[in-house]
Design a protein around this motif. Structure first.
Motif, PDB file in Angstrom:
ATOM      1  N   GLY A 111       0.653  -1.293  -0.237  1.00 24.95           N
ATOM      2  CA  GLY A 111       0.228  -0.058  -0.015  1.00 24.95           C
ATOM      3  C   GLY A 111       0.784   1.229  -0.075  1.00 24.95           C
ATOM      4  O   GLY A 111       0.646   2.231  -0.734  1.00 24.95           O
ATOM      5  N   ASN A 112       1.683   1.069   0.661  1.00 27.30           N
ATOM      6  CA  ASN A 112       2.952   2.358   0.765  1.00 27.30           C
ATOM      7  C   ASN A 112       3.738   2.623  -0.646  1.00 27.30           C
ATOM      8  O   ASN A 112       3.742   3.722  -1.114  1.00 27.30           O
ATOM      9  CB  ASN A 112       4.127   2.192   1.957  1.00 27.30           C
ATOM     10  N   THR A 115       0.834   4.083  -2.863  1.00 33.09           N
ATOM     11  CA  THR A 115       0.632   5.565  -2.401  1.00 33.09           C
ATOM     12  C   THR A 115       1.924   6.622  -2.601  1.00 33.09           C
ATOM     13  O   THR A 115       1.544   7.414  -3.440  1.00 33.09           O
ATOM     14  CB  THR A 115       0.477   5.674  -0.941  1.00 33.09           C
ATOM     15  N   ASN A 116       3.056   5.935  -2.594  1.00 30.54           N
ATOM     16  CA  ASN A 116       4.306   6.849  -2.895  1.00 30.54           C
ATOM     17  C   ASN A 116       4.397   7.129  -4.322  1.00 30.54           C
ATOM     18  O   ASN A 116       4.795   7.844  -4.818  1.00 30.54           O
ATOM     19  CB  ASN A 116       5.507   6.064  -2.550  1.00 30.54           C
ATOM     20  N   TYR A 118       1.705   7.280  -6.715  1.00 29.80           N
ATOM     21  CA  TYR A 118       0.726   8.262  -6.951  1.00 29.80           C
ATOM     22  C   TYR A 118       1.125   9.683  -6.578  1.00 29.80           C
ATOM     23  O   TYR A 118       1.158  10.653  -7.456  1.00 29.80           O
ATOM     24  CB  TYR A 118      -0.664   7.832  -5.999  1.00 29.80           C
ATOM     25  N   TYR A 119       1.622   9.890  -5.351  1.00 26.78           N
ATOM     26  CA  TYR A 119       2.426  10.938  -5.144  1.00 26.78           C
ATOM     27  C   TYR A 119       3.658  11.512  -6.071  1.00 26.78           C
ATOM     28  O   TYR A 119       3.437  12.705  -6.256  1.00 26.78           O
ATOM     29  CB  TYR A 119       2.986  11.014  -3.593  1.00 26.78           C
ATOM     30  N   ARG A 124      -0.730  13.271  -5.929  1.00 26.03           N
ATOM     31  CA  ARG A 124      -1.760  13.133  -5.323  1.00 26.03           C
ATOM     32  C   ARG A 124      -1.949  11.820  -4.481  1.00 26.03           C
ATOM     33  O   ARG A 124      -1.081  10.769  -5.016  1.00 26.03           O
ATOM     34  CB  ARG A 124      -3.162  13.388  -5.903  1.00 26.03           C
ATOM     35  N   ALA A 125      -2.827  11.540  -3.677  1.00 29.42           N
ATOM     36  CA  ALA A 125      -2.905  10.365  -2.901  1.00 29.42           C
ATOM     37  C   ALA A 125      -3.938   9.586  -3.696  1.00 29.42           C
ATOM     38  O   ALA A 125      -4.780  10.207  -4.483  1.00 29.42           O
ATOM     39  CB  ALA A 125      -3.465  10.230  -1.609  1.00 29.42           C
ATOM     40  N   PRO A 126      -3.625   8.002  -3.891  1.00 28.96           N
ATOM     41  CA  PRO A 126      -4.706   7.219  -4.433  1.00 28.96           C
ATOM     42  C   PRO A 126      -5.971   7.087  -3.839  1.00 28.96           C
ATOM     43  O   PRO A 126      -6.196   7.338  -2.620  1.00 28.96           O
ATOM     44  CB  PRO A 126      -4.263   5.879  -4.638  1.00 28.96           C
ATOM     45  N   THR A 128      -9.518   5.029  -2.908  1.00 26.90           N
ATOM     46  CA  THR A 128      -9.761   3.527  -2.136  1.00 26.90           C
ATOM     47  C   THR A 128      -9.681   2.480  -3.363  1.00 26.90           C
ATOM     48  O   THR A 128      -8.999   1.642  -3.078  1.00 26.90           O
ATOM     49  CB  THR A 128     -11.046   3.569  -1.362  1.00 26.90           C
ATOM     50  N   GLU A 130      -8.379   3.066  -6.236  1.00 24.75           N
ATOM     51  CA  GLU A 130      -7.180   2.836  -6.897  1.00 24.75           C
ATOM     52  C   GLU A 130      -5.917   2.323  -6.100  1.00 24.75           C
ATOM     53  O   GLU A 130      -5.304   1.574  -6.443  1.00 24.75           O
ATOM     54  CB  GLU A 130      -6.510   4.399  -7.190  1.00 24.75           C
ATOM     55  N   LEU A 131      -6.112   2.503  -4.584  1.00 28.98           N
ATOM     56  CA  LEU A 131      -5.229   1.801  -3.774  1.00 28.98           C
ATOM     57  C   LEU A 131      -5.204   0.391  -3.784  1.00 28.98           C
ATOM     58  O   LEU A 131      -4.387  -0.345  -4.006  1.00 28.98           O
ATOM     59  CB  LEU A 131      -5.546   2.393  -2.285  1.00 28.98           C
TER      60      LEU A 131
END
Length: 266
Positions: A111-112, A115-116, A118-119, A124-126, A128, A130-131
């Protein structure tokens, strides 16, 4: 070169994790060498001897597991997590490499990574969905971080965000995410062919190029061991990285990292 917000974030996080390790890790005593011999029969005919390295003390195992969590997940392990991994390590029933692999393959770490990505790529953060989709991709045996990132680079959102309108801009923009410029490189000059099979394949080509790989591997090395890699260390890391999380596992189970998690109090 486009600013990559994760470079500052990762650097700050790494320093924080390193500080946690130095404050939290328990003292350890000098380990005595110990070899464990086990025999197993094969088809009732042959027996093989397996010699294992000496297991660490309970305190050393606790410190190591805490160090891996700090470095990979940016947090301390819970008591349950510590017991689950450190107890078998100190009992000689698992290895440093296997402990590192468990943490690296955890849903939290996957998950990290999503998220990393996407940023750093879409700023931006993903969401739900997308994550979860990203974690699903990385959970597959053949799923890689590069595949996830290539999807984001080739998205309409990315092209619009950075006003990418031609192959050269695309190649240069993808490379710039990792601090690499291609203004005079053969890859940039050959941009039309790089994206000939589509932006997704083009992004994968850039991500696997020597300069970008060098930058990514150097960052991985520094984030785990806290120092710049030598050419030989980088070459070794590149070889280990041919398998899933192989590079990170090799660093996290290295003597240098293991020693960094320990503080000997005289």
């Amino acid at each position: 070169m486009r600013w990559n917000p994760l470079r500052t974030l990762f650097a700050t996080t790494h320093e924080s994790a390193a500080s946690k390790r130095s404050r939290r890790h328990l003292s350890v005593e000098t380990l005595e060498g110990k070899a464990l011999m086990a025999y197993s029969a094969f088809a009732g005919v042959r027996a093989a001897a397996i010699v294992a390295k000496a297991a660490p003390t309970v305190e050393a195992a606790d410190a190591y597991v805490t160090g891996v969590f700090n470095t990979v997940l940016y947090r301390d392990p819970t008591e349950a997590e510590l017991s689950k991994l450190a107890t078998p390590l100190s009992a000689g029933k698992t290895t440093y490499a296997k402990v590192a692999a468990v943490v690296l393959n955890s849903r939290e770490n996957l998950g990290n990574i999503v998220t990393n990505s996407y940023y750093s790529i879409l700023n931006r953060a993903p969401g739900t969905a997308e994550l979860n989709n990203g974690i699903s991709l990385l959970s597959k045996k053949t799923g890689t971080e590069s595949q996830l990132q290539a999807r984001l680079f080739s998205s309409k959102e990315y092209l619009t965000l950075y006003s990418v309108k031609n192959p050269t801009q695309f190649v240069s923009s993808v490379a710039a995410t990792y601090g690499v410029t291609y203004s005079d490189s053969a890859l940039a000059a050959n941009s039309p062919n790089v994206v000939k099979k589509g932006l997704y394949q083009g992004a994968l080509t850039v991500l696997s190029s020597a300069q970008v790989m060098h930058s990514r591997l150097a960052f991985t090395y520094y984030s785990i061991l806290g120092e710049e890699p030598t050419p030989s260390a980088l070459a070794s890391l590149a070889h280990a990285s041919s398998t899933r999380f192989g590079g990170q596992i090799s660093l996290l189970s290295s003597q240098a990292f293991i020693q960094s998690t320990q503080i000997v109090v005289e």
